[in-house]
Design an enzyme around this catalytic site. Sequence first.
Site, PDB file in Angstrom:
ATOM      1  N   HIS A  33       0.675  -1.410   0.346  1.00  0.00           N
ATOM      2  CA  HIS A  33       0.633  -0.237   0.083  1.00  0.00           C
ATOM      3  C   HIS A  33       0.646   1.037  -0.312  1.00  0.00           C
ATOM      4  CE1 HIS A  33       1.012  -1.065   4.490  1.00  0.00           C
ATOM      5  NE2 HIS A  33       1.014   0.466   4.622  1.00  0.00           N
ATOM      6  N   ASP A  58      -3.632  -1.851  -2.165  1.00  0.00           N
ATOM      7  CA  ASP A  58      -4.906  -1.527  -1.510  1.00  0.00           C
ATOM      8  C   ASP A  58      -5.752  -0.880  -2.701  1.00  0.00           C
ATOM      9  OD1 ASP A  58      -6.294  -0.298   0.250  1.00  0.00           O
ATOM     10  OD2 ASP A  58      -5.134  -1.016   1.992  1.00  0.00           O
ATOM     11  N   LYS A  60      -7.155   1.935  -1.473  1.00  0.00           N
ATOM     12  CA  LYS A  60      -7.174   3.280  -1.218  1.00  0.00           C
ATOM     13  C   LYS A  60      -5.754   3.914  -1.316  1.00  0.00           C
ATOM     14  CE  LYS A  60      -6.017   2.023   4.480  1.00  0.00           C
ATOM     15  NZ  LYS A  60      -6.626   0.593   3.110  1.00  0.00           N
ATOM     16  N   TYR A  90      -6.575  -2.449   9.365  1.00  0.00           N
ATOM     17  CA  TYR A  90      -5.500  -3.642  10.124  1.00  0.00           C
ATOM     18  C   TYR A  90      -6.942  -4.639  10.753  1.00  0.00           C
ATOM     19  CZ  TYR A  90      -2.262  -4.884  13.402  1.00  0.00           C
ATOM     20  OH  TYR A  90      -1.712  -5.442  14.297  1.00  0.00           O
ATOM     21  N   ARG A 159     -11.374 -12.521  20.132  1.00  0.00           N
ATOM     22  CA  ARG A 159     -11.089 -12.278  18.895  1.00  0.00           C
ATOM     23  C   ARG A 159     -12.306 -12.903  18.091  1.00  0.00           C
ATOM     24  NH1 ARG A 159      -5.194 -11.888  16.347  1.00  0.00           N
ATOM     25  NH2 ARG A 159      -4.702 -10.678  17.806  1.00  0.00           N
ATOM     26  N   GLU A 228      -4.937 -14.584  10.651  1.00  0.00           N
ATOM     27  CA  GLU A 228      -4.334 -15.509  12.396  1.00  0.00           C
ATOM     28  C   GLU A 228      -4.776 -16.334  12.865  1.00  0.00           C
ATOM     29  OE1 GLU A 228      -3.143 -12.387  15.169  1.00  0.00           O
ATOM     30  OE2 GLU A 228      -1.937 -10.973  13.607  1.00  0.00           O
ATOM     31  N   LYS A 250       5.997 -25.103  14.537  1.00  0.00           N
ATOM     32  CA  LYS A 250       6.905 -25.172  13.319  1.00  0.00           C
ATOM     33  C   LYS A 250       6.514 -24.905  11.719  1.00  0.00           C
ATOM     34  CE  LYS A 250       8.066 -29.900  15.145  1.00  0.00           C
ATOM     35  NZ  LYS A 250       8.108 -31.346  14.602  1.00  0.00           N
ATOM     36  N   LYS A 298      10.621  -6.291  10.331  1.00  0.00           N
ATOM     37  CA  LYS A 298      10.238  -5.927   9.324  1.00  0.00           C
ATOM     38  C   LYS A 298      11.126  -4.440   8.543  1.00  0.00           C
ATOM     39  CE  LYS A 298       5.267  -4.877  10.253  1.00  0.00           C
ATOM     40  NZ  LYS A 298       4.292  -3.834  10.454  1.00  0.00           N
TER      41      LYS A 298
END
Length: 338
Positions: A33, A58, A60, A90, A159, A228, A250, A298
Amino acid sequence: MQCSNLTRDLHFITRPLSREEEDYPLAFIVTIHKELELFVRLLRAIYMPHNVYCIHVDDKAPLEYQAAVLKVLSCFNNTFLSSRSETVTYAGFSRLRADIHCMKDLAKSEIGWKKVVNLCGQDFPVKSNLELVRYMQSKEWRDRNMTPGVKQPKYMRHRTRLQHKEITGKHVTLKGTGVTKVPPPHNLQVYFGTAYYALTRAFVDFVLENPVAQDLLEWSKDTFSPDEHYWVTLNHIQEAPGSHVDGGWKGDIRAIKWRDQAGRTHNGCKGRYVRDICIYGMEDLPWIVKKNSMFANKFESKRFPEALDCLEQWHRNKVLNQSTVPIEPSWLLATQSN
């Protein structure tokens, strides 16, 4: 820039470097993005002419950014934009859907790719393409999917037990004051793990076509950060192709320095933490190289440019040293001089 100049001046590798790699093509999904330079450098590092690459930009992202990405991709017959674009939020369902759009495109590809790997714009490879191929064909992973994760811990259950809603392009929030969801379909045990994976082609077909996978996808729409739990949960279904029901954590897909793991799994962040993840500095490189994961995350080109410069040069040297074909001068990122 003409495409012939672009591929030469940006140092893209234009021929397969070994028969071993050519016989085991890989597919890549890259969601981006921002930071065009980072994306081009990532693509250059993972690019091989026999692989296939689906890029999700993305919705946007600025139009000039989207146009620049499209220009780069138009120079290669094995890279393309995702046929559908999401406004990615996100921790939202849109992030998961972006990957699935690319999977649908890759399922139609005439390139006989063996496994698919997903990346984001701030990733960079540590293993060469040849090393990735050998790792994925190793005895442990030859016919298996890599989705590191474990049974959903208690502290993560909110979640998937509470309904969430995605505020498009902004954030994910609880729906009401804690509205509970129905249990997962087919009595599935929910797992929690990384959003990043290496999946067999047969498993991708299973994701796109199997009713259990489709029902879990629908159920996941109002959960928090569904990427996730989605892949790792499906990979623990016995009948799923390439499933790894006792895989645990693993599969060394990502080298990440989490703030809360400092002193336990790593020696602290030498760059800076953003959202509790280390943005790597130069002094993090020895740890990355020694860990030898598939990718590291990152990087930022503005804050710590030397870290990426150095890792990129080290990676390209390794790639070219492993080549079984003559090296073309344009493949060198830098040449020695006085």
